[in-house]
Design a protein around this motif. Structure first.
Motif, mmCIF file in Angstrom:
data_model
loop_
_atom_site.group_PDB
_atom_site.id
_atom_site.type_symbol
_atom_site.label_atom_id
_atom_site.label_comp_id
_atom_site.label_asym_id
_atom_site.label_seq_id
_atom_site.Cartn_x
_atom_site.Cartn_y
_atom_site.Cartn_z
ATOM 1 N N PRO A 197 54.413 41.791 -1.035
ATOM 2 C CA PRO A 197 54.385 41.768 -2.539
ATOM 3 C C PRO A 197 53.704 40.356 -2.875
ATOM 4 C CG PRO A 197 56.673 41.648 -1.967
ATOM 5 C CD PRO A 197 55.909 41.909 -0.614
ATOM 6 N N PHE A 198 53.936 39.447 -2.278
ATOM 7 C CA PHE A 198 53.288 37.979 -2.329
ATOM 8 C C PHE A 198 52.479 37.535 -1.128
ATOM 9 C CE2 PHE A 198 57.208 38.193 -4.660
ATOM 10 C CZ PHE A 198 57.077 37.386 -5.853
ATOM 11 N N ARG A 225 56.684 40.574 -10.650
ATOM 12 C CA ARG A 225 56.916 40.371 -12.201
ATOM 13 C C ARG A 225 56.600 38.795 -12.164
ATOM 14 N NH1 ARG A 225 62.039 43.609 -14.599
ATOM 15 N NH2 ARG A 225 61.558 45.455 -13.617
ATOM 16 N N LEU A 226 56.660 37.793 -11.132
ATOM 17 C CA LEU A 226 56.325 36.473 -11.192
ATOM 18 C C LEU A 226 54.960 36.411 -10.902
ATOM 19 C CD1 LEU A 226 59.396 34.962 -9.315
ATOM 20 C CD2 LEU A 226 58.883 34.555 -11.622
ATOM 21 N N ASP A 227 54.289 35.283 -11.155
ATOM 22 C CA ASP A 227 52.868 34.984 -10.929
ATOM 23 C C ASP A 227 52.745 34.079 -9.883
ATOM 24 O OD1 ASP A 227 51.301 36.000 -13.200
ATOM 25 O OD2 ASP A 227 52.039 34.630 -14.399
ATOM 26 N N ARG A 228 53.828 33.192 -9.632
ATOM 27 C CA ARG A 228 53.861 32.332 -8.388
ATOM 28 C C ARG A 228 55.091 31.880 -8.387
ATOM 29 N NH1 ARG A 228 51.763 27.032 -9.269
ATOM 30 N NH2 ARG A 228 51.537 27.360 -11.396
ATOM 31 N N LEU A 522 62.604 39.215 -4.149
ATOM 32 C CA LEU A 522 62.162 38.291 -5.326
ATOM 33 C C LEU A 522 61.174 39.020 -6.194
ATOM 34 C CD1 LEU A 522 61.469 35.346 -3.213
ATOM 35 C CD2 LEU A 522 63.382 35.607 -4.548
ATOM 36 N N VAL A 523 60.855 40.451 -5.874
ATOM 37 C CA VAL A 523 60.081 41.156 -6.644
ATOM 38 C C VAL A 523 60.503 41.439 -8.041
ATOM 39 C CG1 VAL A 523 58.972 43.437 -7.016
ATOM 40 C CG2 VAL A 523 58.983 42.431 -4.704
ATOM 41 N N PRO A 524 61.640 41.638 -8.363
ATOM 42 C CA PRO A 524 62.049 42.038 -9.856
ATOM 43 C C PRO A 524 62.540 40.717 -10.488
ATOM 44 C CG PRO A 524 63.961 42.555 -8.433
ATOM 45 C CD PRO A 524 62.741 41.916 -7.408
ATOM 46 N N VAL A 525 62.374 39.637 -9.919
ATOM 47 C CA VAL A 525 62.843 38.420 -10.500
ATOM 48 C C VAL A 525 61.702 38.000 -11.627
ATOM 49 C CG1 VAL A 525 63.449 35.807 -10.238
ATOM 50 C CG2 VAL A 525 64.174 37.436 -8.635
ATOM 51 N N GLU A 526 62.274 37.296 -12.773
ATOM 52 C CA GLU A 526 61.408 36.892 -13.888
ATOM 53 C C GLU A 526 61.781 35.711 -14.243
ATOM 54 O OE1 GLU A 526 59.856 40.095 -16.898
ATOM 55 O OE2 GLU A 526 61.767 40.596 -16.242
ATOM 56 N N VAL A 527 60.893 34.708 -14.919
ATOM 57 C CA VAL A 527 61.375 33.721 -15.605
ATOM 58 C C VAL A 527 60.826 33.466 -17.041
ATOM 59 C CG1 VAL A 527 60.838 31.021 -15.379
ATOM 60 C CG2 VAL A 527 61.017 32.202 -13.332
#
Length: 528
Positions: A197-198, A225-228, A522-527
């Motif tokens: 996914p990254f 959900r994260l860009d980087r 780390l896929v569902p993690v957001e900032v």
């Protein structure tokens, strides 16, 4: 004036919406894990530079926090033992998957990667990746392509846990190797292509690695959900904490225990939870070593003040009195129930010939940081003082960088890299039966496994044989309980603590579910 302010806000909103969502993580590693698709730095390397980018035929299910992580189909949509020969496993590959470089994932790509790990004469053979993979997948005999979307893998003996080994074999695009002129050192900086996914977008050696969301990921329900993600090696715990407090990073692995209350008070999120992990010392039993005598190994397990160690760690660990935790159904019923009992420890040492006039003295190879190592220097200093005061044992340390220690674990007794050490301190997963095979079976002496101490126990081998042929979970648990009892009564390790997987995060980090695993999703993690 109000209209002007509102207009400025509305003009700024698109720019604000376009701000990239970047998660900055401080790792415990002293260096960026290798980036060719089989990372070093132990399971922290797999956690951050492995599974998010490169995937295996089988993947971990990291979606739940209420039970130990299990397996799920990955690049193989199904896998099963051949009904005619249980040593053969058939993996049916997932159609429509491509690597990040657009090349197809198929049986040829799988065989190419397996040759990279297991065929020394292949053009793509990568010694470092091979050493890691062979030590984790210890019972693979052969593999072959059946058709473009099916492969077969044959094990040396029937083993129901084999998928728990396959989960560690990650796939890299063969085109990455060709594009880099068939040079793995250049592949590491291209960067290489996986299927995850990254994608790896930038590497600055010894400084950082950057991951970018892969919008073309094959599982459309799991677009990140994260860009980087920016990964930064920071081996010193207080440095990590200072970086979190100052806003340089959003997430740190293993905060210093004495800093956790102040981090909580300042509004940072502290994540802890039980997971399958043990922090031990391995005993070497081959050659000139006091650990050939089981009484010495038992004695040290009675000499350790585990409650004091948990206090040192501010409650971020729990006492370890075996490879598994006492509440595990497979813990068994060993004769020895280790506790802090210096009198019993001294009596066992005396029976083995060690006393105040002839104290037990040995050297332990340790690291200053590393994956799952928590705070190894203060923890080992605590043990050194504890063993001296409780049982008169004299312990000396040889300190080595984490990757050097991992290399030492795959080295034979007396190897120069050990510098006289007859004990070693790597942390270990205890997630499934396949790990026990890699760490404790006679066939797992390095370099084909992690039985560094060359421990051999016939009753353990018999019980594991019963486990491998078990046809239902109850029979498997009963067999493993017999095996685990031997790990306690004839201990190959000094069992010290199970840690509670602590990490600290900014309140801006959302969507994280702490899995009961070394690995995290780390896929569902957001900032925010």
């Amino acid at each position: 004036m109000k209209k002007l302010i509102l207009a400025l806000i509305l003009l700024a909103m698109p720019a604000m919406a376009q701000q990239p969502r970047v998660l900055r993580i401080a790792m415990t590693a002293a260096d960026v894990p290798t980036t060719t698709g089989m990372p070093n730095n132990g399971f922290e390397g797999m956690r951050f530079l492995g599974y998010p980018i490169f995937e295996g035929l089988v993947l971990w299910d990291l979606s739940r926090s209420d039970q130990p992580a299990t397996l799920r189909p990955g690049l193989a949509e199904s896998f099963a033992q051949d009904p005619n020969d249980p040593k053969i496993w058939i993996f049916r590959l997932r159609p429509g998957v491509t690597f990040h470089d657009g090349t197809p994932f198929n049986a040829d790509a799988v065989i190419w990667n397996f040759d990279r790990y297991f065929l020394n004469t292949s053009p793509q053979f990568e010694p470092a990746a091979s050493g890691i993979s062979r030590a984790r997948v210890t019972i693979l005999e052969s593999y072959r392509k059946i058709d473009d979307m099916t492969i077969a893998m044959t094990t040396v003996r029937p083993a129901s846990y084999f998928p728990y080994m396959v989960v560690y074999l990650l796939m890299t695009s063969p085109q990455s190797f060709e594009q880099a002129g068939r040079d793995w050192a250049r592949v590491a900086l291209l960067p290489p292509a996986g299927t995850g996914p990254f994608r790896l977008s930038r590497v600055v050696p010894r400084q950082s690695a950057e991951l970018t969301r892969h919008d073309g990921y094959w599982d459309r329900t799991r677009i990140a959900r994260l860009d980087r993600i920016l990964l930064l090696p920071m081996p010193e715990a207080n440095t990590r904490m200072a970086a979190l407090r100052s806003g340089q990073v959003d997430w740190i692995e293993v905060p210093p225990p004495d800093g956790i209350p102040s981090l909580r008070q300042a509004g940072f999120t502290i994540s802890t939870g039980s997971y399958p992990h043990v922090w031990p010392w391995f005993f070497q039993m081959e050659g000139d070593t006091p650990f050939r005598d089981v009484r010495v190994r038992q004695a040290l397990n009675y000499c350790v003040d585990r409650t004091g160690m948990v206090g040192l760690l501010n409650g971020t660990a729990e006492p370890s009195v075996g490879w598994l935790k006492p509440g595990d159904p497979a813990f068994g019923t060993p004769d020895n129930r280790y506790s802090f009992d210096p009198a019993r420890g001294r009596a066992l040492l005396a029976a083995a010939g060690f006393n105040a006039q002839r104290p037990l003295t040995f050297r332990v190879l340790i690291s200053p940081s590393g994956s799952g190592q928590m705070l190894p220097l203060p923890m080992n200093e605590f043990l050194q003082q504890n063993l001296r005061e409780a049982c008169g044992v004299q312990v000396n340390f040889e300190v080595a960088e984490w990757n050097t220690l991992l290399t030492a674990v795959r080295s034979p007794p007396g190897a120069p890299i050990l510098n006289g050490a007859v004990s070693i301190n790597p942390s270990s997963p205890s997630s499934d039966h396949s790990v026990a095979v890699r760490y404790f079976m006679r066939a797992a002496f390095p370099p084909t496994g992690f039985n560094w101490g060359q421990w051999v126990d016939p009753a353990f081998e018999t019980a594991m044989g019963q486990l491998e042929s078990a046809r239902d979970p109850a029979a498997a648990t009963a067999a493993f309980a017999l095996a685990h009892a031997r790990l306690v009564d004839n201990p190959p390790w000094l069992y010290i603590v199970h840690d509670l997987n602590p990490r600290a995060m900014s309140r801006r980090v959302r969507g994280f579910t702490p899995a009961q695993s070394w690995f995290q999703d780390l896929v569902p993690v957001e900032v925010q």
